[in-house]
Design a protein around this motif. Structure first.
Motif, short mmCIF file in Angstrom:
data_model
loop_
_atom_site.label_atom_id
_atom_site.label_comp_id
_atom_site.label_asym_id
_atom_site.label_seq_id
_atom_site.Cartn_x
_atom_site.Cartn_y
_atom_site.Cartn_z
N UNK A 103 0.79 -1.24 0.00
CA UNK A 103 0.00 0.00 0.00
C UNK A 103 0.82 1.29 0.00
N UNK A 104 1.91 1.33 0.76
CA UNK A 104 2.78 2.50 0.73
C UNK A 104 4.18 2.10 1.18
N UNK A 105 5.16 2.88 0.80
CA UNK A 105 6.56 2.50 1.00
C UNK A 105 6.91 2.32 2.47
N UNK A 106 7.85 1.41 2.72
CA UNK A 106 8.30 1.19 4.08
C UNK A 106 9.19 -0.03 4.18
N UNK A 107 9.61 -0.31 5.42
CA UNK A 107 10.43 -1.47 5.72
C UNK A 107 9.54 -2.55 6.33
N UNK A 108 9.63 -3.75 5.80
CA UNK A 108 8.85 -4.86 6.34
C UNK A 108 9.52 -5.35 7.62
N UNK A 109 8.90 -5.05 8.74
CA UNK A 109 9.45 -5.45 10.04
C UNK A 109 9.28 -6.94 10.29
N UNK A 110 8.14 -7.46 9.84
CA UNK A 110 7.81 -8.84 10.18
C UNK A 110 6.90 -9.45 9.13
N UNK A 111 7.21 -10.67 8.74
CA UNK A 111 6.32 -11.47 7.90
C UNK A 111 5.89 -12.67 8.74
N UNK A 112 4.59 -12.82 8.95
CA UNK A 112 4.09 -13.85 9.86
C UNK A 112 2.99 -14.67 9.20
N UNK A 113 3.23 -15.98 9.08
CA UNK A 113 2.26 -16.90 8.50
C UNK A 113 1.54 -17.65 9.62
N UNK A 114 0.21 -17.84 9.43
CA UNK A 114 -0.55 -18.63 10.39
C UNK A 114 -1.52 -19.55 9.65
N UNK A 115 -1.44 -20.87 9.87
CA UNK A 115 -2.38 -21.79 9.22
C UNK A 115 -3.79 -21.60 9.76
N UNK A 116 -4.77 -22.07 9.02
CA UNK A 116 -6.15 -21.92 9.46
C UNK A 116 -7.13 -22.57 8.51
N UNK A 117 -8.39 -22.13 8.60
CA UNK A 117 -9.47 -22.71 7.81
C UNK A 117 -9.53 -22.05 6.43
N UNK A 118 -10.51 -22.50 5.64
CA UNK A 118 -10.72 -21.95 4.29
C UNK A 118 -12.19 -21.56 4.13
N UNK A 119 -12.65 -20.65 5.00
CA UNK A 119 -14.02 -20.14 4.91
C UNK A 119 -14.12 -19.16 3.76
#
Length: 226
Positions: free
Chosen positions: A112-128
């Protein structure tokens, strides 16, 4: 057909889609050998698969103080919500804009707008169904926490949908990305949530059509008009 007309119908395809188009094309050939009308149906599905993975160039606005949509689709939710805990953005509600992508939208995601990615976090879950409010909490997701140059932070979350079975994110912690830069892709129907910094004004409404990397979704300065 002129070059301009060709560019209207023929778009670049993201490399992720090549194997899927090849599979669809092979199935189309088999269907054609079984019964010609089935082959034409297979051809139509192959063309659809190609367009699903299209990755067109976008003209991202250059003016300062704006955020653009991270996805093509429709604004399905616009409300305060607590961001996912794994992003470390705190427990206070932030304005959340949800963009729902159907299977006919381009699924390449942009920052969406420029910046530094501090954290990339994946979480498994459902497929609603990704259009449901509870999809933000229950579905498989991958989130980015981003710090802008002025120190403010925001979040953008890729959410799997009813038929989406793979979230792709090629961005990693510490990456510095420009506004509108590609960071990921979701296969076959999904949603993007954007959590705005405190005091930032949304410039969109529910039901509005978004174009990734181009449509202005929020005002960071208090001077941008819809």
């Amino acid at each position: 057909m002129s070059v301009s007309m060709m560019s209207t119908f023929v778009k670049p395809m993201h490399p992720e889609g090549r194997k899927f188009v090849a599979i669809f094309a092979a199935i189309a050939v088999v269907l054609y050998l079984v019964w010609e009308p089935l082959g034409w149906i297979g051809l139509g599905l192959t063309v659809w698969c190609y367009y699903f993975f299209r990755d067109p160039e976008r003209s991202t606005p250059e003016r300062e103080g704006i955020m653009v949509s991270p996805a093509d689709g429709i604004v399905s939710l616009l409300e305060p919500a607590v961001p996912p805990a794994e992003l470390g953005l705190g427990e206070a509600p932030m304005v959340r804009i949800s963009v729902f992508m159907s299977v006919f939208n381009c699924h390449v995601n942009r920052l969406p707008t420029a910046g530094v990615v501090d954290k990339v976090a994946y979480r498994p879950g459902k497929f609603l169904n990704a259009s449901l409010d509870k999809a933000s909490e229950d579905n498989e997701r991958n989130g980015l926490a981003v710090t802008m140059e002025d120190g403010r932070r925001y979040g953008v979350v890729q959410i799997a949908g009813l038929v989406a079975r793979r979230i792709l994110c090629w961005t990693k912690d510490g990456d510095r990305l420009a506004r509108g830069e590609r960071f990921g892709l979701i296969r076959f129907g999904s949603r993007l949530d954007i959590y705005l910094p405190e005091g930032v004004t949304p410039t969109v409404r529910i039901g509005q059509t978004m174009v990734a990397g181009e449509t202005v979704i929020a005002d960071l300065t208090g001077q941008v008009k819809e």
